[in-house]
Enzyme design. Structure first.
Site, short mmCIF file in Angstrom:
data_model
loop_
_atom_site.label_atom_id
_atom_site.label_comp_id
_atom_site.label_asym_id
_atom_site.label_seq_id
_atom_site.Cartn_x
_atom_site.Cartn_y
_atom_site.Cartn_z
N THR A 1 7.82 13.20 27.07
CA THR A 1 8.79 12.49 27.57
C THR A 1 9.95 11.58 26.21
O THR A 1 10.75 10.58 26.20
CB THR A 1 9.70 11.90 28.77
OG1 THR A 1 8.70 10.80 28.51
CG2 THR A 1 8.76 12.99 29.87
N HIS B 1 0.59 -5.95 26.20
CA HIS B 1 -0.54 -4.89 27.24
C HIS B 1 -1.67 -5.96 27.58
O HIS B 1 -2.21 -6.08 27.58
CB HIS B 1 -0.55 -3.55 25.81
CG HIS B 1 -1.76 -3.41 25.07
ND1 HIS B 1 -3.03 -3.34 25.62
CD2 HIS B 1 -1.81 -3.92 24.09
CE1 HIS B 1 -3.46 -3.15 24.41
NE2 HIS B 1 -2.88 -3.31 23.64
N ASP C 1 -8.58 -7.12 22.66
CA ASP C 1 -7.75 -6.18 22.63
C ASP C 1 -7.80 -5.64 24.13
O ASP C 1 -8.42 -4.19 24.51
CB ASP C 1 -7.64 -5.30 21.54
CG ASP C 1 -6.58 -4.37 21.62
OD1 ASP C 1 -5.43 -4.80 22.19
OD2 ASP C 1 -7.14 -3.28 20.73
N GLU D 1 -0.74 0.90 26.26
CA GLU D 1 0.05 1.12 25.15
C GLU D 1 -1.25 1.62 23.77
O GLU D 1 -0.62 2.17 23.05
CB GLU D 1 -0.68 -0.53 24.54
CG GLU D 1 -0.12 -1.00 22.93
CD GLU D 1 -0.92 -0.67 22.63
OE1 GLU D 1 -0.85 -1.71 21.04
OE2 GLU D 1 -2.17 -1.11 22.63
N GLU D 2 -2.59 1.75 24.49
CA GLU D 2 -3.74 2.35 23.62
C GLU D 2 -3.44 3.50 23.63
O GLU D 2 -3.41 4.29 22.21
CB GLU D 2 -5.22 2.00 24.81
CG GLU D 2 -5.14 0.37 24.31
CD GLU D 2 -5.86 -0.14 22.61
OE1 GLU D 2 -5.36 0.38 21.75
OE2 GLU D 2 -5.73 -1.45 22.24
N GLU E 1 8.81 3.76 27.31
CA GLU E 1 9.77 3.54 28.56
C GLU E 1 10.22 2.58 28.48
O GLU E 1 11.24 3.15 29.37
CB GLU E 1 8.11 4.07 29.70
CG GLU E 1 7.46 5.57 29.20
CD GLU E 1 7.99 6.28 28.58
OE1 GLU E 1 8.58 7.36 29.21
OE2 GLU E 1 8.05 7.09 27.29
N GLU F 1 13.49 2.45 26.90
CA GLU F 1 14.05 3.88 27.36
C GLU F 1 15.09 3.82 28.66
O GLU F 1 15.93 4.32 28.61
CB GLU F 1 13.44 5.03 27.17
CG GLU F 1 12.15 5.40 25.71
CD GLU F 1 11.58 6.35 26.05
OE1 GLU F 1 11.19 7.34 25.12
OE2 GLU F 1 10.92 6.69 27.16
N ASP G 1 -0.26 -9.17 21.05
CA ASP G 1 -1.20 -7.92 21.38
C ASP G 1 -2.65 -8.67 21.68
O ASP G 1 -2.72 -10.00 22.47
CB ASP G 1 -0.95 -6.92 20.97
CG ASP G 1 -1.99 -5.70 21.25
OD1 ASP G 1 -3.04 -6.16 21.53
OD2 ASP G 1 -1.69 -4.90 20.75
N HIS H 1 -11.78 -2.14 19.71
CA HIS H 1 -11.62 -0.17 20.21
C HIS H 1 -13.73 -0.15 20.82
O HIS H 1 -13.55 1.26 20.56
CB HIS H 1 -11.34 0.24 19.61
CG HIS H 1 -9.69 0.53 19.84
ND1 HIS H 1 -8.91 1.25 19.36
CD2 HIS H 1 -9.03 -1.01 19.96
CE1 HIS H 1 -7.65 -0.01 19.50
NE2 HIS H 1 -7.30 -0.32 19.78
#
Lengths: 742, 742
Positions: A263, A373, A383, A421-422, A430, A433, A450, A550
């Site tokens: 989108t 996030h 993170d 976010e990841e 969004e 938007e 973050d 991560h």
């Protein structure tokens, strides 16, 4: 739009009002006290109040929050994530430390997850079909808090499923120039599997580039040279140090763009049109899988072919060769192929943003937004939970002040706990938007924290040039954790500095890319943005990022033992970010300095003149109009600063006078937007800060058009002229915003 | 940006300040009086002051101005135009009736003019090369004031040069369906010259459509049926009546887009990148020339072939046939070809906008803009000088009030005398491009008065729905010229009316297309806009427009004798437009009503449901989200109105409170913009008012996507869903702008 509408209802405290009543009511409910008096209208930020807030920010509370936040893995849109939605909502609705209101905004977003029943891996298969090697499916467990059935197995999100098989080649970082080098070395890439190391190129790029050369599958690993300062042995790595254990694998989104992939430009609601999956841009066209360096070593150290260039060598303890295929008499028969087995599934899941609001007393229609996030890949202690813990500590103190009627900001403050976010900054994108127009018209600035602490050496800040001023002011008011006689500012300047033409030696502010949730704010909405963290002493490590990034090792134990023992760096970031937030929300005149923006524009111009000027002159393209526009900007910015100085001397300045100046300060960044400047790059509309391929520190459209024209001169010079016009026009718009209003 | 910067310097009256000093000074210079007090901050519009202004508006002064303005032809960028630049500048700088300041903004724009040495015409050439007919080169002179060496010969601006020759066909209005009808009637169009009548299709469209069918040249004429209520004889037309004489020719721009054709989206300055001429969109691909109906009769009445459909028949006094070619035994040998001889030249010339400013006392950073173009095709008494004379009368009175210190508006007022409108709204479009950001952020509304009087029967107004309220209020305060007991409103409602679901029977407001200088304001900038004029009694004439439109007969004599004897309709338009201007500039709360916008959205929704709903349902496309968004908009608009009512009851409302509501009112229209909604249509960004091909009165993107999908169902339904999302999102943004701010 629930969070905007409902808010007023809780403001009356015990008073229960229906939405219907409320909507018919003005934004400042009558029961919140009388109309702001002239004194309130001209009230400035209270520095002693900031001191109080900073004093109350508590490292023990941050530690406590972090422990709670990291109990479970909380990948986007999983039950662990939903638990944290409730946790944050409860904190922000707390009767004694909560905000005016908190709500949840949901989006149905397109995600990619591994098939739990059919794990991804990398295998070696001999010519006669024998399985000779299988990569690890999960990371090795070292500590209690790492163990959980919900730990997601390593994968490359958005890589397509498939099981391509071919001869292995080593392609360094998977950049275009790396594949070109392989071709130059006469390595036939057609039908090969490329193993690449993280770094030097975006995740998706390694596969997108490779596919252009005939590569059919990509393996990505983290080289100990890049992340561990060369340390590769198990007893040198976590839990013995902060370094990445041999089985650690960096997960990540292999989506080069941001926002919900189906989108673009519209919020992922039930009514929203979705593009076809085949229309998604910027994701790997071929199966891709990340592995640990232990497994990478098994593959790379067995490669045949010419020895790789010295810059391509890493720390796996062997000479890296290019392939294709394995050497004779090695661990694998040399007719062996490598197979990349990817079984990723694409799903649409509900992802939540938790929004917390404090209504402004005097200018409720001006927003200062602070975001972080919530979703992680695994337990995500650093993170992003280091940032979430900091945000919760700031809201706890401000909420307390609010509930005790000790304070209400001049402008409204909005906190965002972004989802997904990841996977590509989805929740924050969004949000921009869905609320595009009101955010565009009303947002003073966006503060992003973050990962709050990468390491405990120094503050690191990125932002658009106008935020330098308020960050410096705050950093001078906060002390470093290790030495109460040194300010964050004085410490910072030792680690990162530059000589400013305006201010002399100052800490150097980094520029914003698209690495965290500020991306849609700055690039799509043109909102003044910044990103804050504590970070490394670069003389002590060359790690690309903190080594557990991560991976399954990013746990509370890791954070508490190796990143920030005592959580005082967290506390310092909370104090600095909170300080900046209060200054933006409470100052009579918004503390942004636009003369500093002019310095950057000058710098961009000088780079263009030096690096592009001579060849542009040959093409009869003059940079003169750019210089004229920047000079005009600088004159206007200086004149505006003088007006501000004048106004500050007035005892009772006219509230509309103040508002007019503040609107100029707020809207400056928006004037740099041109939604038609980069039609091929989703969201990038900011003429000064859009992404670029060129390495020249100048206007991105100009730099990229120039690079293209140089490589194909018959086509591109018109495009250079066009991007020059775009830059001149944007700077002209910005200057006009700062000039005397009529 | 001279006009914004310099302004302040003259505000001090006799006091001479340097720009340098000024730029360092605040927008409200110290010598303009003390800071606005709380009373000034909440001062509302003064209705009795409006009465005074209206009383001073003088029909004799308008007549005098019109006489001056029409002395010479003043086509864009000609000496006659430059004379008027000076005239207007002098009026606006006049010491006793001028404005705060006036300046000239110049653009180097791409125009098209006929070759003076090689006039365009249409000829008939026999098979053996004999010239048998030549169309008139100029119009016949009937009055003194029409005679001038600078009268431009009739031509189709932007039609390419060339001398194509072929058999003549009659193609009605040159619409796609007209050419399709010819094909159906088995007329071979390849290599033909098509003669078409004005109306039914844009000028350029007649040639663009024809070329698709193999037509190689186009002739355009005005049929007496369409413009003269059928009257075609010399003694029935001007100077004996307002009807068009047989030799009259409508000139015009054959450019379907607007703005300088070489610099879309950027102001046509010396630094601006220009696209190639071959990249210009929307102009005729084949030579095209307009002629008078006297000459058209000679050609059409000689045609051979089948008789044209009855709807194609006009008032030339013969049965129109389709061709191709001429009948046997007629005036021309039947092997004769028709040749279109076009020698147009494309040039870049400097075109000026004259800008006049009145600085607002309390909110100088809010602009109400009033504009009118200055350039004509010939003497342009009606188009546009009737509007210019009205604008000059308004500025004369307001200037006087200002110089006598009797008034200063709350908000700033900007007057624009636009250049090169006739070539495609060029001056106004370049203005919106050059000052994009500040106009976007600060403009309350744009009032356009182009032709102020088409005829003297009634007011006619077009605009976005929120302006209905202020136009009605003003129209109720102004009397009609012929009957001082009747208001403009009461008269208007007799001629144009509709039943509103909110207000019952009201005058009906038209919608804005792209016919005058409001186009870039509404479509590109999303600024609330309106267009005002006095117009016809439709029971007395069916003329497409006033008959002398764009001809050499549009003179002072024509205006004074046939359009508005006594100039009282001009006076009435000046009073109405001035009234609206003052209400927008001086009202404490901007007098726009957003509930009226909701009524239009509802109406659009109902049309969509009725006309598209059944087939959309078959495609599983629901209009439900659209309905939900509109309901939300309506709730928010009603709630905002209640807030405004509440505020109006307060004795001393908070100035920031007022400003917040006003910002919501001002920015509502901007929320409907989506620069990515119509990527193929220059400038069109307003989701509600963009141009459309479909005749259904609903959201343009939706209507056009639906029409496309219907005609090619395999491709288009996704596009319908996409445009539905675009509409829902735009209305959602608009609703959010109106809702409680936090």
């Amino acid at each position: 739009m629930r969070w905007f509408v409902i808010l007023g209802a809780v403001l009356g405290g015990a008073l229960i009002m229906t939405i219907g009543l409320l909507v018919g009511h003005f934004a400042i409910p009558k029961d919140s006290g009388p109309d702001p008096s002239r004194d309130d209208l001209s009230k400035d930020v209270d520095v002693s109040f900031i001191e109080q807030v900073m004093a109350e920010i508590d490292n023990k509370e941050i530690e406590k929050s972090l422990r709670e936040l990291t109990k479970k893995p909380h990948m986007a849109a999983t039950p662990g994530d939903e638990d944290l939605v409730q946790l944050i909502l409860n904190r922000w609705k707390n009767a004694s430390t909560g905000l005016d209101n908190a709500t949840v905004d949901r989006y149905d977003v397109f995600l990619s997850i591994p098939d739990p029943a059919n794990p991804n891996n990398v295998t070696v298969v001999t010519g006669n079909g024998m399985l000779n090697f299988t990569s690890r499916l999960t990371e090795k467990n070292y500590t209690e808090d790492q163990v959980d059935p919900d730990v997601v197995k390593p994968y490359a999100a958005y890589a397509p499923p498939g099981t391509p098989k071919g001869k292995l080649v080593y392609a360094n970082q998977g950049r275009m120039i790396d594949y070109e080098e392989l071709v130059k070395q006469q390595v036939n890439l057609t039908g090969t599997i490329a193993i690449t190391r993280y770094g030097g190129e975006g995740r998706a790029g390694k596969a997108i580039n490779g596919a252009k050369f005939g590569v059919i599958g990509v393996i990505v690993y983290t080289d100990p040279k890049d992340i561990n300062d060369g340390k590769a042995l198990e007893n040198e790595t976590y839990p013995y140090s902060w370094y990445l254990p041999p089985s650690g694998v960096e997960r990540g989104s292999y989506n080069g763009y941001f926002g919900d992939p189906l989108t673009p430009y519209y919020p992922a609601k039930d009514f929203t049109y979705r593009i076809k999956e085949s229309e998604i841009k910027g994701i790997p066209p071929i199966p891709t899988q990340p592995i640990g360096f232990e497994d990478a070593k098994t593959l790379i150290c067995e490669l045949d072919g010419p020895v790789a260039p010295s810059a391509w060598q890493g720390s796996l303890g062997c000479a890296y060769r290019l392939g294709p295929g394995f050497r004779k008499e090695g661990r694998f028969p040399n007719d062996s192929d490598v197979q990349v087995n990817v079984h990723n599934q694409r799903i649409i899941n509900s992802s939540a943003n938790v929004m917390g609001m404090i209504r402004g007393s005097t200018e409720p229609d001006r927003y200062v937004i602070y975001g972080n996030h919530r979703d992680s890949w695994v337990h995500g202690a650093i993170d992003p939970s280091s940032g979430t813990a900091v945000m919760l500590e700031i809201t706890r103190i401000l909420g307390k002040m609010l509930k005790e009627n000790r304070w209400r900001p001049r402008r409204s403050i909005i906190f965002g706990s972004w989802g997904a976010e990841e996977f590509g900054l989805i929740g924050s994108t969004e949000f921009t938007e869905e609320y595009y127009s009101k955010l565009r018209d009303r947002t003073v600035a966006y503060i992003n924290v973050d990962i709050s602490v990468f390491a405990n050496a120094t503050l690191r800040a990125q932002g658009t040039p106008s935020v330098q001023n308020v960050i410096f002011t705050a950093a001078k008011q906060v002390k470093v954790p290790t030495d109460l006689s040194t300010t964050v500012y004085d410490n910072w300047i030792r680690y990162f500095n530059r000589t400013s033409s305006l201010h002399g030696l100052v800490p150097s502010l980094g520029t914003l890319g698209a690495g965290s949730d500020y991306a849609a704010f700055i690039h799509y909405l043109g909102i003044t943005s910044m990103d804050l963290a504590y970070t490394y002493d670069r003389s002590k490590t060359s790690a690309r990022i903190y080594p557990a990034y991560h991976t399954a090792y990013d746990t509370f134990d890791y954070a508490a033992r190796f990143i920030d023992p005592g959580f005082t760096s967290h506390q310092t970031v909370a104090r600095t970010a909170g300080n900046i937030l209060l200054r933006l929300a409470d100052s009579l005149i918004i503390p942004l300095d636009l003369v500093d923006y002019g310095e950057t524009l000058e710098h961009f111009y000088n780079s263009a003149e030096t690096e592009l000027g001579p060849i542009l002159a040959q093409q009869n393209i003059s940079l003169g109009p750019l210089k004229t526009a920047i000079d005009r900007f600088n004159s206007a910015a200086k004149a505006l600063n003088q007006q501000i100085d004048q106004l500050k001397k007035e005892v009772n300045p006219s509230p509309l006078h103040v508002r007019m100046l503040n609107d100029q300060l707020m809207l400056l960044e928006r004037a740099f937007l041109d939604p038609r400047a980069f039609p091929d790059k989703y969201y990038y509309s900011h003429v000064i800060w859009a992404s670029k391929s060129s390495g020249i520190a100048t206007f991105p459209g100009l730099a990229d058009a120039y690079a293209k024209a140089i490589s194909n001169s018959s086509l591109g010079w018109d495009n250079v002229s066009k991007h020059l016009t775009i830059a001149v026009q944007a700077i002209g718009n910005a200057a006009a915003t700062l000039e005397i209003v009529i």
